[in-house]
Design an enzyme around this catalytic site. Structure first.
Site, PDB file in Angstrom:
ATOM      1  N   VAL A 119       0.857  -1.179   0.000  1.00  0.00           N
ATOM      2  CA  VAL A 119       0.000   0.000   0.000  1.00  0.00           C
ATOM      3  C   VAL A 119       0.900   1.238   0.000  1.00  0.00           C
ATOM      4  O   VAL A 119       1.814   1.351   0.810  1.00  0.00           O
ATOM      5  CB  VAL A 119      -0.877   0.005   1.275  1.00  0.00           C
ATOM      6  CG1 VAL A 119      -1.768   1.234   1.308  1.00  0.00           C
ATOM      7  CG2 VAL A 119      -1.706  -1.269   1.342  1.00  0.00           C
ATOM      8  N   CYS A 120       0.647   2.161  -0.910  1.00  0.00           N
ATOM      9  CA  CYS A 120       1.470   3.382  -0.984  1.00  0.00           C
ATOM     10  C   CYS A 120       1.281   4.222   0.275  1.00  0.00           C
ATOM     11  O   CYS A 120       0.151   4.569   0.635  1.00  0.00           O
ATOM     12  CB  CYS A 120       1.080   4.211  -2.197  1.00  0.00           C
ATOM     13  SG  CYS A 120       1.818   5.857  -2.165  1.00  0.00           S
ATOM     14  N   VAL A 121       2.381   4.556   0.918  1.00  0.00           N
ATOM     15  CA  VAL A 121       2.309   5.273   2.197  1.00  0.00           C
ATOM     16  C   VAL A 121       1.690   6.662   2.057  1.00  0.00           C
ATOM     17  O   VAL A 121       0.826   7.047   2.859  1.00  0.00           O
ATOM     18  CB  VAL A 121       3.696   5.329   2.897  1.00  0.00           C
ATOM     19  CG1 VAL A 121       4.744   6.042   2.073  1.00  0.00           C
ATOM     20  CG2 VAL A 121       3.577   5.993   4.269  1.00  0.00           C
TER      21      VAL A 121
END
Lengths: 119, 126, 99
Positions: A77-79
């Site tokens: 998941v992209c931070v």
């Protein structure tokens, strides 16, 4: 063959997460490897363990977790996108991890094909 | 970057077909572009359809209360991202010319764009 | 190159843009709402038929069936399931999604 998958939409609102999952499942059944599934934009909402669909509906989040558990698929998941939308370690479903956008570029480099699912 | 990805140079194209501000895609696409610079890949940015609007000069976002990210397109050169392509048909269909754009770009016809995209290893669309 | 289109041709321009910017010899796969383009009487039927002279066109049948459009597919468009989708991605050297 090694596939990378990019999911740009959240679950339920758009079919992207469903198609991405069916694609990943079919690829694994055919003996391919899913190098990574990267969740970006509203796609990060695929990782919320607070999701509770009605009993007669598919559980999109749990489906991803199961894929990670059974086939060791790396769910990233992209931070930056996650923080924008309130997805943090505390509400992250099993099998997902939060990391940087570099993981998406790396998937593009390392995988034989990168397929995007979105709106 | 780990061992496996260091040294590999692939042709990456970022396809921008959506207008800015109405949705977040343009902004978050730009964030990936900036990150890709750190991986020393052969990066191209393509602007077609409403994506051309991302490059329109004179964007002012104070009244809508959002961040104006259009100056970032001018900063791309500093990241060694210099291949910006605009599809001619899309630009003209929106009443725009190269003078309306915030950065210098290469204008390609649909056919030239088809060839460019076909040559890519990784195509990312947002 | 494999071009994936997931938008209804009567709602958005993804299909038209794909047809304009896809190279001859490319393959097009219609999925999700994109499958409406594969059906008789769609707004892009004429353009799609013309493109089929130079390109292979596929539609994902699970999406056709979900929408009740399985009996109205344009002649010459091949139907694939998710396994066929995977094969198309593997067979083509690169892939683009027209989101």
């Amino acid at each position: 063959m090694k596939f990378g998958i990019l999911v740009n939409e959240g679950p339920y609102n758009h079919q992207a997460a469903d198609t991405a999952y069916q694609f990943a499942k079919a690829a694994i059944e055919k003996g391919h490897e899913i190098h990574r599934v990267f969740f970006y934009h509203d796609g990060v909402n695929n990782a919320s363990k607070l999701t509770e669909p009605p009993q007669d509906d598919r559980n999109i989040v749990a489906r991803w977790s199961k894929l990670a558990e059974e086939h060791g698929v790396d769910l990233v998941v992209c931070v930056a996108a996650a923080l924008r939308r309130g997805i943090v370690d505390e509400n992250l479903a099993a099998g997902f991890r939060i990391s940087g956008l570099g993981q998406l570029v790396e998937s593009g480099i390392q995988a034989d094909r990168l397929v995007t699912f979105g709106d | 970057m780990d061992e496996e990805s260091s040294g590999t140079v692939k042709k990456f194209a970022f396809i921008n077909r959506k207008a800015p501000y109405g949705t977040i895609y343009a902004l978050e696409s730009l964030e990936v572009v900036l990150i890709s610079a750190a991986f020393d890949q052969d990066v191209s940015l393509v602007f077609a359809d409403d994506g051309v609007y991302q490059l329109k000069k004179g964007q002012g976002t104070k009244a809508v209360g959002m961040k104006n990210f259009s100056p970032t397109y001018r900063a791309l050169e500093g990241y060694d991202i210099e291949k910006l392509y605009v599809e001619k048909e899309s630009m003209e269909a929106r009443g725009l010319t190269e003078e309306d754009l915030i950065v210098p770009v290469e204008v390609l016809t649909s056919q030239e764009m088809a060839t460019l995209m076909d040559e890519q290893d990784v195509v990312l669309s947002f | 190159m494999l071009h994936i289109v997931n938008k209804s041709p009567s709602e958005r321009n993804a299909m038209s843009s794909c047809l304009r910017m896809a190279k001859k010899g490319s393959t097009i796969l219609l999925i999700e709402d994109g499958v409406y383009a594969a059906t008789k009487g769609s707004v892009v039927e004429k353009d799609l038929k013309a493109a089929m002279a130079d390109m292979q066109v596929y539609a994902l049948w699970p999406d056709l069936e979900a929408r009740g459009m399985q009996d109205t597919v344009i002649d010459g468009i091949k139907q694939v399931d998710y396994a066929g989708f995977v094969d198309l991605v593997a067979e083509n050297k690169n892939v683009q999604s027209w989101l």
